[in-house]
Design an enzyme around this catalytic site. Structure first.
Site, PDB file in Angstrom:
ATOM      1  N   ARG A 407       0.855  -1.187   0.000  1.00  0.00           N
ATOM      2  CA  ARG A 407       0.000   0.000   0.000  1.00  0.00           C
ATOM      3  C   ARG A 407       0.892   1.238   0.000  1.00  0.00           C
ATOM      4  O   ARG A 407       1.941   1.263   0.652  1.00  0.00           O
ATOM      5  CB  ARG A 407      -1.000  -0.003   1.162  1.00  0.00           C
ATOM      6  CG  ARG A 407      -0.490   0.464   2.497  1.00  0.00           C
ATOM      7  CD  ARG A 407      -1.435   0.085   3.642  1.00  0.00           C
ATOM      8  NE  ARG A 407      -2.760   0.677   3.567  1.00  0.00           N
ATOM      9  CZ  ARG A 407      -3.117   1.832   4.104  1.00  0.00           C
ATOM     10  NH1 ARG A 407      -2.207   2.578   4.716  1.00  0.00           N
ATOM     11  NH2 ARG A 407      -4.354   2.271   4.025  1.00  0.00           N
ATOM     12  N   GLY A1066       2.899  36.122  17.606  1.00  0.00           N
ATOM     13  CA  GLY A1066       4.183  36.728  17.264  1.00  0.00           C
ATOM     14  C   GLY A1066       5.335  36.221  18.115  1.00  0.00           C
ATOM     15  O   GLY A1066       6.403  36.829  18.145  1.00  0.00           O
ATOM     16  N   GLU A1239       7.576  30.406  17.028  1.00  0.00           N
ATOM     17  CA  GLU A1239       7.397  30.297  15.578  1.00  0.00           C
ATOM     18  C   GLU A1239       8.678  30.025  14.781  1.00  0.00           C
ATOM     19  O   GLU A1239       8.653  29.247  13.831  1.00  0.00           O
ATOM     20  CB  GLU A1239       6.754  31.586  15.044  1.00  0.00           C
ATOM     21  CG  GLU A1239       5.337  31.755  15.517  1.00  0.00           C
ATOM     22  CD  GLU A1239       4.791  33.138  15.207  1.00  0.00           C
ATOM     23  OE1 GLU A1239       4.020  33.270  14.269  1.00  0.00           O
ATOM     24  OE2 GLU A1239       5.157  34.091  15.935  1.00  0.00           O
TER      25      GLU A1239
HETATM   26  C1  LIG Z   1     -10.738   6.838  10.475  1.00  0.00           C
HETATM   27  C2  LIG Z   1     -10.937   5.569   9.695  1.00  0.00           C
HETATM   28  C3  LIG Z   1      -9.913   5.138   8.868  1.00  0.00           C
HETATM   29  C4  LIG Z   1     -10.071   3.985   8.103  1.00  0.00           C
HETATM   30  N1  LIG Z   1      -9.055   3.555   7.305  1.00  0.00           N
HETATM   31  C5  LIG Z   1      -9.206   2.434   6.568  1.00  0.00           C
HETATM   32  C6  LIG Z   1      -8.173   1.959   5.717  1.00  0.00           C
HETATM   33  O1  LIG Z   1      -7.109   2.558   5.620  1.00  0.00           O
HETATM   34  N2  LIG Z   1      -8.395   0.847   5.009  1.00  0.00           N
HETATM   35  C7  LIG Z   1      -9.566   0.141   5.088  1.00  0.00           C
HETATM   36  O2  LIG Z   1      -9.705  -0.871   4.455  1.00  0.00           O
HETATM   37  N3  LIG Z   1     -10.551   0.571   5.884  1.00  0.00           N
HETATM   38  C8  LIG Z   1     -10.401   1.692   6.608  1.00  0.00           C
HETATM   39  N4  LIG Z   1     -11.436   2.125   7.406  1.00  0.00           N
HETATM   40  C9  LIG Z   1     -12.710   1.438   7.345  1.00  0.00           C
HETATM   41  C10 LIG Z   1     -12.964   0.534   8.534  1.00  0.00           C
HETATM   42  O3  LIG Z   1     -12.254  -0.635   8.378  1.00  0.00           O
HETATM   43  C11 LIG Z   1     -14.449   0.315   8.555  1.00  0.00           C
HETATM   44  O4  LIG Z   1     -15.039   1.518   8.979  1.00  0.00           O
HETATM   45  C12 LIG Z   1     -14.882  -0.766   9.488  1.00  0.00           C
HETATM   46  O5  LIG Z   1     -14.270  -1.983   9.221  1.00  0.00           O
HETATM   47  C13 LIG Z   1     -16.376  -0.943   9.355  1.00  0.00           C
HETATM   48  O6  LIG Z   1     -16.801  -1.862  10.313  1.00  0.00           O
HETATM   49  P1  LIG Z   1     -18.003  -1.541  11.301  1.00  0.00           P
HETATM   50  O7  LIG Z   1     -18.206  -2.744  12.083  1.00  0.00           O
HETATM   51  O8  LIG Z   1     -17.722  -0.306  12.072  1.00  0.00           O
HETATM   52  O9  LIG Z   1     -19.130  -1.266  10.263  1.00  0.00           O
HETATM   53  P2  LIG Z   1     -20.430  -0.400  10.428  1.00  0.00           P
HETATM   54  O10 LIG Z   1     -20.067   1.024  10.391  1.00  0.00           O
HETATM   55  O11 LIG Z   1     -21.234  -0.875  11.565  1.00  0.00           O
HETATM   56  O12 LIG Z   1     -21.146  -0.796   9.079  1.00  0.00           O
HETATM   57  C14 LIG Z   1     -20.751  -0.323   7.849  1.00  0.00           C
HETATM   58  C15 LIG Z   1     -21.877  -0.610   6.840  1.00  0.00           C
HETATM   59  O13 LIG Z   1     -21.992  -1.999   6.667  1.00  0.00           O
HETATM   60  C16 LIG Z   1     -23.260  -2.494   7.115  1.00  0.00           C
HETATM   61  N5  LIG Z   1     -22.942  -3.731   7.802  1.00  0.00           N
HETATM   62  C17 LIG Z   1     -22.073  -3.903   8.845  1.00  0.00           C
HETATM   63  N6  LIG Z   1     -21.937  -5.196   9.100  1.00  0.00           N
HETATM   64  C18 LIG Z   1     -22.721  -5.851   8.234  1.00  0.00           C
HETATM   65  C19 LIG Z   1     -22.998  -7.221   8.004  1.00  0.00           C
HETATM   66  N7  LIG Z   1     -22.407  -8.183   8.712  1.00  0.00           N
HETATM   67  N8  LIG Z   1     -23.864  -7.535   7.029  1.00  0.00           N
HETATM   68  C20 LIG Z   1     -24.455  -6.574   6.290  1.00  0.00           C
HETATM   69  N9  LIG Z   1     -24.245  -5.276   6.460  1.00  0.00           N
HETATM   70  C21 LIG Z   1     -23.378  -4.924   7.410  1.00  0.00           C
HETATM   71  C22 LIG Z   1     -23.820  -1.397   7.966  1.00  0.00           C
HETATM   72  O14 LIG Z   1     -25.225  -1.387   7.901  1.00  0.00           O
HETATM   73  C23 LIG Z   1     -23.230  -0.155   7.308  1.00  0.00           C
HETATM   74  O15 LIG Z   1     -23.964   0.194   6.197  1.00  0.00           O
HETATM   75  C24 LIG Z   1     -11.291   3.269   8.172  1.00  0.00           C
HETATM   76  C25 LIG Z   1     -12.318   3.711   9.011  1.00  0.00           C
HETATM   77  C26 LIG Z   1     -12.157   4.846   9.763  1.00  0.00           C
HETATM   78  C27 LIG Z   1     -13.278   5.332  10.618  1.00  0.00           C
END
Ligand SMILES: Cc1cc2nc3c(=O)[nH]c(=O)nc-3n(C[C@H](O)[C@H](O)[C@H](O)COP(=O)(O)OP(=O)(O)OC[C@H]3O[C@@H](n4cnc5c(N)ncnc54)[C@H](O)[C@@H]3O)c2cc1C
Ligand code: FES
Ligand code: FES
Length: 1309
Positions: A407, A1066, A1239
């Site tokens: 990446r 400043g 600064e």
């Molecule tokens: C600051 C930040 C940085 C990130 N950086 C990266 C990165 O560099 N690379 C990367 O790959 N990811 C990145 N992510 C993404 C992160 O991996 C996802 O936000 C996380 O994995 C989502 O999982 P959750 O359980 O919180 O999902 P949720 O937020 O709960 O769900 C996300 C969506 O999926 C649906 N959903 C959840 N689980 C299921 C299920 N089992 N079946 C059907 N629908 C479902 C929910 O309804 C929603 O629509 C980042 C996220 C954040 C906030």
């Protein structure tokens, strides 16, 4: 049915039916409890300010699981039956601070303190993990990772890392940075000897056993069957029922529109055992969809198949730990499938051949390949991902299996989306590829894809340069970002680069010179951060000069320090959010809301029509003029403030502002001025007062005539930088009796908030009181830009006669506050063949934006810093362009940082044209004292004060500059895919002293209260003021006066109590405030001395004060420090050497080492000044290398979140960071011989940029050979910021292809 949980051991029970399921844990903590340590900074999971420890109890296993989460994304309902620990729960001022808090304080690792509670909890969690697991000890490597996803804009991270490392089992105390423990000989107590923090109270454990879940808006099914029934039930009730499946809810950090939506039902998936399991079988590993990424990582590391370990290592770069701890694998894939999220998970699992098990009401349970899953139509709201299977890769015995992931992202250790990610699985026999799977994602594609054409091409091929070249070419045609993706060519080029890296070792007939690392192994961790500090401590003015720890640092770490938004909301408080212009220049026809209905909770929309009759539409009033608060008939820029919508909650106000519709008309209007060129064409300039216009030096036509060479009309362009203070703009206005107003404002200029509010409301100034206790980072952004924020709240409060507060959300803050001044510079320079410059002529166009603000200071600042070299003669024409772009604010080192950079760009250009080293040209053009005096007049000071030339040499020796130049040369000769550069850069920085008031009062118990005009922004002003108070009062030599420091409290600034507060900025406000306090204390000493003289023997401080009270001696003294004309300006000096390494495949620059030597005079507090040096250097590093401030064609900033605007993190600072402070001795004109530190050191970061340019120069030299180009090559400029795409583009986007073609031709000879 209720929601039961604990916060810091306290029980909370909420009726489930009364909870809005979209409420976040942060909202609950901040607005409905007294626990304010949890800070809101980004609201999207990107900063760590809101991190809390979440603990879950398993009644069957009887164990507690603790992990961090970002409370801004975690839904309150999902913490049912959990326990939450915040920083004040670890320890606090009443029960005793936790050793983590004391460690942050003792290592001088907290400045403004806004990030510190989140840092403390992150560190606590990491320590707890290793304490529990026993298997994995807390090492220095772990220590650095513990807070790697947390942002800090003040410290530069080095002291934070040291505070964390101080708990590591393998740390060498000698290696720890400057701190207050080792000095005293105190040992650092180990974490496990701590008083335990109970993260899960017993009462909750008992209750959990008898709890049930219920079917309200928030449902927590406990089996797939139950979930299915629920979904069928909702479906049967008609399709009108909107549902949201929730796992960690971290997805709303990216898809913010999700937060605005309200669903009928929220279904929590995390309590379903089948979806939480990880099962290993003979064929592979099956992972339940709600398993968090952190747990997936831990599980994969246990699997004894190499590929799984590599998947885990890649996953560690997804987001930050506090997101991985709650975000699920399934949630990630659903985001990728449904909404094109640039996922890493999808790419790496695609290469690994993963399968997805889904369940839908219509089709039942299905198994699909991940590829089919991603390519299918977007999942419906009812569709469910149950689990993900990762099969063990199969390989014929005679073959070898290779798997790698890649990446390229702005931050190497994660917390940044990738420009492109890739993963390759190949079965290889000797040098032949038997089969392969090549996956790419995140590059601006609908979803991760396999490049089948390249896979098919490679199958059965023996890898040669020719084959690789063809494969790379195929990728170039297939990996093409969608329209509108940023840096498309760069992203495409990464694909070929990564494949080349993957397969290159298979090339048999490689005849390269031996190379000690042809390319950074992407999985090789960065070297552990290491540092040294040489800090002179002097006793002359004890305790001034001592590295006293920052006042209130532990309080900041525990989160008890009160910022404006922490002040409890008064009864009936309302909340405001700004409606800003989305047009650069337009007539405002009206303001309404989408669908014409007034959004929930809205009470008023305050605009210029609401200005009282006696008031004025003024949002800024200061000595140089006034500016309106709200746009009247016309908007003058995108981001121009139009109105403040006021609602019952901040969330409603923000939502309403988003729904606001402003009707614009542009008919008959002149087109807006959106570029500097437009401004010149239309002669649209602000007047620069003659007294603020810098002086030319010498006769440039004579200088040009003396020159042997001239570079004519070269051009440089510089962009903006956003402040990124962790606390965004905020204010609270409370109407008081008799038509008066109390305003709490997070600002650097309370005096001007005061006058502006009074003028706007049309009330006398003695009816207004502005209170500022502390500011969560300012950097200039809370100077004039904070004034309209406070004034708008005051106006709304005045109109509605209710308290009104606002906490501006990050996006609005970025759009409305703006940042540094962009500029265009055209110059002609004349010089001799030796490199001695004889004349410099410049034309500088500065974009001041639509209003003047403090831009008037820009011309003299740019020229002030640029004059660091002896240009022979210097002439310039500086114009402040008035455009229809957002009015620019003065940001730390305003104009000075650009001035320094311009000087370096000119030096580099001269060096290139003479084929000499830039360092030689720098040295030859450094001022002598005589030329310095000519350029800087009186501020040059005395000859002995001009320390720069000796500092230049001293740092040359201490950093082993010459030796390292040779080592870098050797490195570059023997490495073709990595190039290094090293550069030494001097700075000269003029500062002015300003008038500032102070008051010192002694209370009857001997304690002392100090008020000053200066605001504590994190720069340690209060600490220095305390030291000065103690020093001067200590001259009474009473018994116990050595403990005076402990008796002093500096209190909030209050504009009615302390008038003429002036502004904080400043770099000299600490010195000014100390001077004011010194005057006050000298008065007190004069009053108290007679009492001592009259006493028979030694007298204690407390006795002295009792006597003074008894004899009615006035024990409160106030004064105004006003600098004399001659002593008001002086010069600051510093030198930095930076060495970098550039990866030519990705364009990534790693700062290997930075050595700084900075003249602090006799530092008032070396610990505080050291923090300023390191912190501002790292902020400068952000400007030069990372922070892309991109706007659209109308001036709307598009890099408006932590997702797109990347400030430095721990992994982007110099891996070896050495700072030496120079004590340049006595100077009577300065405050106890001290100098500024806030600064100037920011400018030293130019050394990183210059070193990067050196490395790029080497890469270009090599590329020319590969391309068969003769001659010296064109000179080039490395833009600012030198981001990865910028660097790669200059090194050659086609570098891999060029190399292969060259190799082919070499091989064929
Ligand atoms: C600051 C930040 C940085 C990130 N950086 C990266 C990165 O560099 N690379 C990367 O790959 N990811 C990145 N992510 C993404 C992160 O991996 C996802 O936000 C996380 O994995 C989502 O999982 P959750 O359980 O919180 O999902 P949720 O937020 O709960 O769900 C996300 C969506 O999926 C649906 N959903 C959840 N689980 C299921 C299920 N089992 N079946 C059907 N629908 C479902 C929910 O309804 C929603 O629509 C980042 C996220 C954040 C906030
Ligand atoms: S406020 Fe939650 S991560 Fe930034
Ligand atoms: S101390 Fe970290 S953001 Fe200010």
């Amino acid at each position: 049915m209720s929601l039961v949980f604990a916060i810091n051991g306290q029980r909370f029970e909420l009726e489930l039916s009364s909870v809005d399921p979209s409420t976040t844990l942060l909202e609950f903590l901040r607005y409905q409890t007294t626990f304010k340590s949890v800070k809101l900074s980004c609201g999207e999971g990107g900063c760590g300010a809101c991190v809390v420890l979440l603990s879950k109890y398993d009644p069957i296993q009887q164990n507690v699981e603790d992990f961090t989460v970002s409370s801004c994304l975690t839904l309150l309902c999902s913490v049912n039956r959990c326990s939450i620990t915040t920083s004040e729960g670890l320890g606090n001022s009443r029960d005793g601070f936790h050793s983590i808090h004391n460690r942050f304080s003792g290592f001088h690792a907290s400045q403004c303190g806004f990030c510190t509670p989140g840092m403390s909890v992150s560190l606590f969690s990491a320590l707890l993990d290793s304490d529990k697991s026993k298997a994995s000890a807390f090492t220095v490597v772990e220590a650095e990772k513990a807070v790697s996803g947390n942002l800090c804009r003040c410290t530069g991270y080095r002291p934070i890392v040291d505070a964390c490392k101080s708990f590591a089992c393998d740390v060498d105390i000698e290696d720890l940075g400057f701190n207050s423990f080792c000095k005293k000989g105190d040992c650092l107590p180990r974490f496990d000897s701590e008083k335990r923090v109970c993260t899960f109270p017993e009462f909750l454990k008992d209750e959990i056993k008898s709890m049930e879940s219920g079917v309200y808006k928030w449902c927590s099914p406990e089996s797939v069957e139950e979930l299915k029934r629920l979904l069928e039930g909702f479906k049967a009730n008609g399709d009108g029922v909107s549902i949201k499946l929730v796992a960690g809810n971290t997805g709303t950090g990216y898809y913010k529109d999700e937060r605005e939506k309200s669903y009928d039902k929220y279904i929590d998936l995390t309590r379903i055992p089948e979806m939480k399991e990880i099962r290993e079988s003979h064929s592979g590993v099956e992972i339940g969809a709600v398993v968090t990424i952190s747990k997936v990582i831990a599980a994969l590391k246990e699997v004894k198949v190499k590929m799984f370990g590599k998947l885990a290592v890649h996953m560690e770069k997804i987001a930050a730990r506090f997101i991985r701890n709650f975000g699920s694998i399934g949630g990630n894939l659903v985001m990728a499938q449904r909404r094109q999220f640039p996922s890493d998970m999808a790419t790496i699992l695609l290469a690994a051949g993963a399968l997805v098990n889904t369940m839908s009401l219509s089709r039942g349970i299905e198994k699909q390949t991940l590829e089919e899953f991603l390519e299918g139509s977007p999942l419906e709201a009812h569709d469910l991902v149950l689990s993900i299977e990762i099969p063990f890769p199969r390989c014929e015995t005679s073959s070898e299996l290779r798997f790698e992931t890649y990446r390229a992202a702005p931050r190497p250790q994660g917390s940044a989306l990738a420009y492109l990610n890739a993963a390759f699985l190949a079965q290889v026999k000797d040098t032949m590829v038997v089969s392969c799977r090549l996956a790419f994602g995140a590059y601006g594609t609908k979803h991760a894809i396999r490049c089948k054409e390249a896979e098919e091409y490679l199958c059965g091929k023996v890898i040669t340069e020719k084959v690789l070249h063809e494969a790379v070419t195929i990728l170039g045609k297939n990996i093409v970002p969608q329209d509108g993706t940023s840096n498309p060519a760069y992203r495409s080029s990464l694909a070929g680069g990564f494949l080349f890296e993957f397969l290159r070792s298979l090339i048999t007939q490689t005849k390269d010179k031996p190379s000690n690392g042809y390319h950074c192994d992407p999985q090789k961790p960065l070297p552990v951060l290491s540092s040294s500090q040489i800090v002179p401590i002097h006793n002359e003015y004890h305790p001034v000069g001592q590295p006293v720890t920052k006042s209130g640092a532990s309080l900041q770490a525990s989160g008890e320090a009160v910022y404006v938004d922490d002040i409890p909301a008064p009864a009936n408080c309302l909340y405001g959010a700004f409606i800003y212009s989305k047009k650069p220049y337009a007539r405002i026809k009206g303001i309404g809301f989408k669908e014409s209905s007034v959004p929930d909770g809205v009470l008023a929309v305050i605009s210029c029509k609401d200005i009282p009759k006696s008031g004025e539409n003024i949002g800024l009033k200061f000595s140089l003029g006034t500016e309106p608060l709200f746009a009247e008939e016309f908007t003058n820029s995108v981001g121009h403030c139009i109105a403040l919508v006021v609602a019952d909650t901040q969330r409603h106000a923000d939502a309403a502002a988003n729904l606001a519709v402003v009707e614009y008309e542009t008919e008959d209007l002149e087109p807006p001025i959106l570029t500097l060129e437009d401004a010149v064409k239309k002669q649209s300039f602000f007047e620069i007062f003659p007294f603020l216009y810098p002086q030319q030096v010498g006769d440039t036509s004579k200088g040009m005539a003396e020159a042997e060479h001239r570079l004519l009309s070269s051009e440089i362009r510089l962009g903006s930088q956003y402040f990124f203070y962790m606390e965004t703009q905020t204010a609270l206005a409370v109407p008081d009796e008799d038509n008066s107003m109390v305003v709490y404002s997070s600002c650097q200029m309370p005096q001007y908030v005061h006058t502006t509010v009074a003028t706007c409301l049309g009330i006398p100034e003695n009816n207004v009181r502005v209170i500022t206790r502390r500011v969560g980072g300012g950097f200039g952004g809370k100077a004039v830009k904070a004034i309209p924020v406070a004034t708008a709240c005051a106006l709304a409060a005045h109109k509605l006669q209710r308290p009104v507060r606002t906490y501006v959300n990050r996006k609005t803050d970025m759009i409305m506050t703006g940042g540094r001044h962009p500029m265009k510079i055209t110059y002609t320079v004349g010089f001799k063949s030796t490199g001695k410059i004889t004349a410099l002529e410049l034309e500088i166009l500065i974009d001041a934006g639509a209003t003047l603000g403090l831009s008037v200071m820009m011309p003299s600042n740019v020229i002030g810093a640029l004059k660091k070299y002896n240009w022979g003669a210097l002439s310039f024409d500086v114009k402040l362009c008035k455009t229809n772009l957002l009015s620019k604010a003065i940001m730390r080192g305003p104009g000075d940082v650009q001035g320094t950079y311009i000087a370096e760009a000119i030096i580099e250009n001269v060096a290139s044209s003479l084929s000499l080293e830039a360092d030689t040209i720098r040295k030859i053009n450094l001022h002598t004292y005589e030329s310095l005096a000519l350029f800087y007049k009186d501020s040059a000071g005395e000859p002995h004060e001009y320390t720069l030339p000796s500092m230049w040499d001293k740092l040359g020796v201490s950093s082993k500059f010459e030796e390292r130049v040779s080592v870098v040369r050797e490195f570059n000769e023997s490495n073709i895919w990595r190039k290094r550069g090293i550069s030494r850069v001097p700075i000269t920085y003029p500062v002015n002293m300003y008038a500032t008031p102070g008051r010192v009062s002694v209370l009857s118990d001997g304690t002392i209260v100090v008020e000053v005009g200066g605001i504590e922004l994190g720069q340690g002003l209060w600490t220095k003021v305390k030291q000065m108070t103690s020093y001067v009062l200590g001259s009474l030599q009473c018994d116990g006066s050595e403990e005076l420091l402990e008796k002093i409290r500096v209190v909030q600034s209050d504009t009615l109590s302390m008038v003429q507060g002036n502004f904080t900025g400043g770099s000299t406000t600490s010195q000014g405030s100390c001077s004011a306090v010194r005057l006050c204390c000298e008065t007190l000493v004069k009053r108290l001395k007679p009492l001592i003289e009259r006493s028979d023997g030694p007298m204690s401080w407390n006795k002295l004060i009792s006597q003074a009270y008894a004899q009615s001696v006035n024990l409160s003294a106030s004064d105004l420090y006003a600098p004399g004309q001659t002593s008001s300006q002086y010069l600051n000096y510093g030198v930095a050497v930076s060495e970098v390494e550039v990866d030519l495949v990705t364009g990534q620059t790693t700062v290997l080492q930075t050595d700084i030597l900075y003249d602090c005079g006799k530092s008032l507090n070396p610990a505080v000044d050291l923090g300023q040096i390191e912190g501002s250097f790292v902020q400068g590093l952000g400007f030069f290398m990372l922070e892309e401030y991109i706007t659209d064609s109308e001036g709307l900033v598009v890099t408006d979140s932590t997702w797109t605007y990347k400030i430095p993190t721990i992994d982007t600072i110099p891996r070896q960071f050495n700072v030496e402070m120079l004590n340049s001795g006595c100077n009577e004109k300065r405050v106890l011989s001290s100098k500024a530190s806030g600064e100037p050191p920011l400018l030293l970061a130019a050394s990183v940029h210059c070193a990067t340019r050196e490395a790029v120069k080497e890469a270009r030299k090599q590329l020319r050979i590969w391309k068969g180009e003769d001659g010296p090559g064109s000179t080039f400029q490395l833009p600012v910021p030198a981001t990865m795409p910028v660097v790669k583009e200059l090194c050659g986007l086609d570098i891999v292809e060029s190399y292969l073609v060259w190799k082919l031709s070499v091989n064929s000879r």
